[in-house]
Scaffold this active site. Structure first.
Site, mmCIF file in Angstrom:
data_model
loop_
_atom_site.group_PDB
_atom_site.id
_atom_site.type_symbol
_atom_site.label_atom_id
_atom_site.label_comp_id
_atom_site.label_asym_id
_atom_site.label_seq_id
_atom_site.Cartn_x
_atom_site.Cartn_y
_atom_site.Cartn_z
ATOM 1 N N ARG A 1 -14.260 36.702 -14.170
ATOM 2 C CA ARG A 1 -15.533 36.254 -14.934
ATOM 3 C C ARG A 1 -14.781 35.495 -16.120
ATOM 4 O O ARG A 1 -13.870 37.106 -17.074
ATOM 5 C CB ARG A 1 -16.247 37.243 -15.510
ATOM 6 C CG ARG A 1 -17.315 37.088 -16.716
ATOM 7 C CD ARG A 1 -17.992 38.416 -16.920
ATOM 8 N NE ARG A 1 -18.530 39.329 -15.802
ATOM 9 C CZ ARG A 1 -19.705 38.688 -15.469
ATOM 10 N NH1 ARG A 1 -21.021 38.014 -15.756
ATOM 11 N NH2 ARG A 1 -21.048 39.679 -14.791
ATOM 12 N N ARG B 1 -17.972 29.446 -21.256
ATOM 13 C CA ARG B 1 -18.788 30.536 -21.931
ATOM 14 C C ARG B 1 -18.380 31.876 -22.268
ATOM 15 O O ARG B 1 -17.326 32.247 -22.146
ATOM 16 C CB ARG B 1 -19.909 31.380 -19.898
ATOM 17 C CG ARG B 1 -20.370 30.393 -19.082
ATOM 18 C CD ARG B 1 -21.233 30.864 -18.463
ATOM 19 N NE ARG B 1 -22.057 29.781 -17.633
ATOM 20 C CZ ARG B 1 -22.217 29.721 -16.281
ATOM 21 N NH1 ARG B 1 -22.909 31.152 -16.421
ATOM 22 N NH2 ARG B 1 -22.994 28.970 -15.932
ATOM 23 N N SER C 1 -26.248 30.795 -7.070
ATOM 24 C CA SER C 1 -27.526 30.695 -8.190
ATOM 25 C C SER C 1 -28.221 29.493 -7.845
ATOM 26 O O SER C 1 -27.782 28.625 -8.908
ATOM 27 C CB SER C 1 -27.564 31.208 -9.039
ATOM 28 O OG SER C 1 -28.097 31.462 -9.852
ATOM 29 N N ARG D 1 -15.097 31.597 -8.441
ATOM 30 C CA ARG D 1 -14.803 33.091 -7.038
ATOM 31 C C ARG D 1 -14.885 32.575 -5.986
ATOM 32 O O ARG D 1 -14.544 33.874 -4.783
ATOM 33 C CB ARG D 1 -16.890 33.063 -7.473
ATOM 34 C CG ARG D 1 -16.764 33.315 -9.283
ATOM 35 C CD ARG D 1 -18.694 34.336 -9.151
ATOM 36 N NE ARG D 1 -18.372 34.848 -10.346
ATOM 37 C CZ ARG D 1 -19.063 35.270 -10.910
ATOM 38 N NH1 ARG D 1 -20.011 35.917 -10.401
ATOM 39 N NH2 ARG D 1 -19.212 36.200 -12.309
ATOM 40 N N GLU E 1 -21.898 37.547 -6.423
ATOM 41 C CA GLU E 1 -22.825 36.903 -7.289
ATOM 42 C C GLU E 1 -21.511 35.635 -6.742
ATOM 43 O O GLU E 1 -20.965 35.441 -7.378
ATOM 44 C CB GLU E 1 -23.520 36.344 -7.896
ATOM 45 C CG GLU E 1 -24.089 35.143 -8.510
ATOM 46 C CD GLU E 1 -24.522 35.075 -9.934
ATOM 47 O OE1 GLU E 1 -24.498 36.216 -10.541
ATOM 48 O OE2 GLU E 1 -24.762 33.490 -10.281
#
Length: 430
Positions: free
Chosen positions: A277, A262, A352, A391, A349
């Site tokens: 991230r 990403r 999802s 994560r 988070e």
RNA sequence: GGAGACGUGGCCGAGUGGUCGAAGGCGCUCCCCUGCUAAGGGAGUAGGCGGCUUAUACCCGUCUCGAGGGUUCGAAUCCCUUCGUCUCCGCCA
């Protein structure tokens, strides 16, 4: 991708649903294009019908040997040609215009999705476990004494820049163990089919799941046009693209462990320290392809699969239902799972899970046929992380941290660690 | 990377310019016959879009033979581009 007929039939509901996402009414412009489009199609097809009829007579005249009639009809058909071409061109343009517009409109939230502007309006629907009570000040994962050596941001920056990391030794091993544990659990316990597929895909795949055309800035593209997948949702979901499946082939439940890429454009300054991230990370992703009537239950099942991983790891979490303003482009309803991070003293988070209804399947033209029925119907697709591996590593490290800088590892990982149960303060396995 | 072949309906597979949305087979659905571990006979069986419509039922039109473009009065059939598959050679984890 929305059903133009549904918009035509009920533009008010369509705009109302989009308004919940904070968008202005768009059905008037859609319907204006649609009306013109249909007028053009009708005109083009009428001209075509004329030409086809004459063309058919040409063949008959030729067969009967009537040369004069043959020449006359031939000229007639020839004359029609330009007219037909022009009308077809116009019809095609309008069709493309409508399609291009529809591709940029996000999915409609289900009625039970709470209204809201951002993550502050999400609604907690489930909570599990208790955050560990520590008799010392918890630190973030990259500050834990036993972790620092095996998590090297400086060297990674030298090679690749910011938002990259080099994991080594015990940390790399735990990272790998987590991915294996997740895959094993999902395939053996949760009934998912393991898939190992491409991480580079074509435009069409990215269009199918909704990353394109709107979000090209979020992903990377190779010089010859392949996209690096931002999630293996792209790979897994597009497996059924273009297919009409038999009813009894459903449901399909896939799981893959893959690299994800990403650009994190627009995330400047957010989560800059640590490996929360990254531009490149690993994720175990789940995708389900189901019949429409089963997608609600499937979202619960999928969410449970993800939660199950955290429970087996003994990590406290909470599950929130995302509000309209926080949901992704393709989702109708999304459950986020947030794991407790002692170092940040908050939930973050880690998964999802979304149901997209028929939004993606319309883009992909992925359908199924019920036994004995003639008409194919669009499938429903769902996707969810199960879990983000990087994560999860953070969570394991922060929750297992001890006063002396060592880290106790969850029981379920011991078998994946060659029997080792902790990371010693010096970074070795113990 | 070089050379060649191929891409037809759920599947297999005919079809080299007009009567082809497309023979035949398999599968599936329905009906008949028969009667017991099997078979025989008949009928039906693609999707998209537009129009009509209460209708995702009919009916009408149109498009689709991997995709896009071209030649032609007319293309599954000829040409070009592109994607994919396969074979041989080369290279290679």
């Amino acid at each position: 991708m929305h059903d133009i007929r549904a918009i035509r039939e009920n533009p008010t509901d369509f705009d109302a649903a989009l308004a919940r996402r904070g968008l202005d009414p768009i059905s008037p412009s859609i319907l204006a294009i649609d009306t013109e489009r249909r007028a053009k199609i009708t005109a083009a097809e009428a001209a075509l019908a004329d030409r086809n009829a004459a063309s058919k007579q040409v063949g008959a005249a030729k067969a009967s040997g009537d040369e004069a009639e043959f020449e006359r009809l031939r000229a007639l058909v020839s004359d029609k040609k330009a007219e037909v071409a022009a009308l077809e061109e116009e019809a095609k343009d309008m069709d493309a215009k409508l399609n291009d517009l529809l591709l940029t409109i996000p999915n409609l939230p289900y009625a039970d999705v709470p209204d809201g502007a951002d993550e502050n309006d999400n609604v907690e629907i489930h909570k599990w476990g208790t955050p560990p009570t520590l008799d010392f000040d918890a630190v973030e994962h990259f500050e834990i004494k036993s972790v620092t050596r095996g998590m090297d941001f400086e060297t990674a920056a030298k090679l690749s820049g910011s938002r990259f990391v080099i994991l080594s030794g015990a940390i790399a091993r735990v990272h790998r163990a987590l991915a294996q544990f997740m895959l094993d659990t999902h395939t053996s316990e949760n009934g998912l089919t393991e898939v190992n597929g491409p991480v580079m895909v074509r435009d069409s795949a990215m269009l199918g799941t909704g990353q394109l055309p709107k979000f090209s800035e979020d992903s990377y593209q190779t010089t010859n046009g392949w996209w690096l997948i931002p999630t293996s949702e792209v790979t897994l979901t597009n497996i059924v693209a273009g297919h009409t499946l038999d009813e009894d082939y459903l449901p399909r439940r896939y799981v893959a462990h893959s690299l994800c890429f990403r650009s994190e454009a627009g995330s400047a300054g957010r989560d800059t320290s640590g490996m929360l991230r990254q531009h490149q990370f690993e994720k175990v992703e789940m995708v389900s392809v189901v019949k429409p009537e089963n997608s609600d239950a499937e979202l619960d099942r999928m969410t449970n699969c993800a939660q199950d991983i955290l429970e087996r790891l003994g990590l406290a979490y909470r599950t929130v239902k995302l509000c309209t303003g926080d949901m992704g482009f393709g989702a109708r309803r999304t459950n986020d799972i947030e794991v407790w991070l002692p170092g940040q003293n908050t939930y973050r988070e880690i998964s999802s899970c979304s149901t997209c209804g028929d939004f993606q399947s319309r883009r992909m033209n992925a359908r199924f046929k019920r036994t004995g029925e003639k008409k194919p119907e669009f499938l429903h697709t769902l996707n969810g992380s199960g879990l983000a591996v990087g994560r999860c590593l953070i969570a394991v490290l922060e929750n297992g941290q001890q006063a002396d800088g060592s880290v106790n590892l969850p029981d379920v990982l011991h078998g994946y660690m060659g029997g080792k149960t902790k990371i010693n303060a010096d970074g070795s396995l113990g």
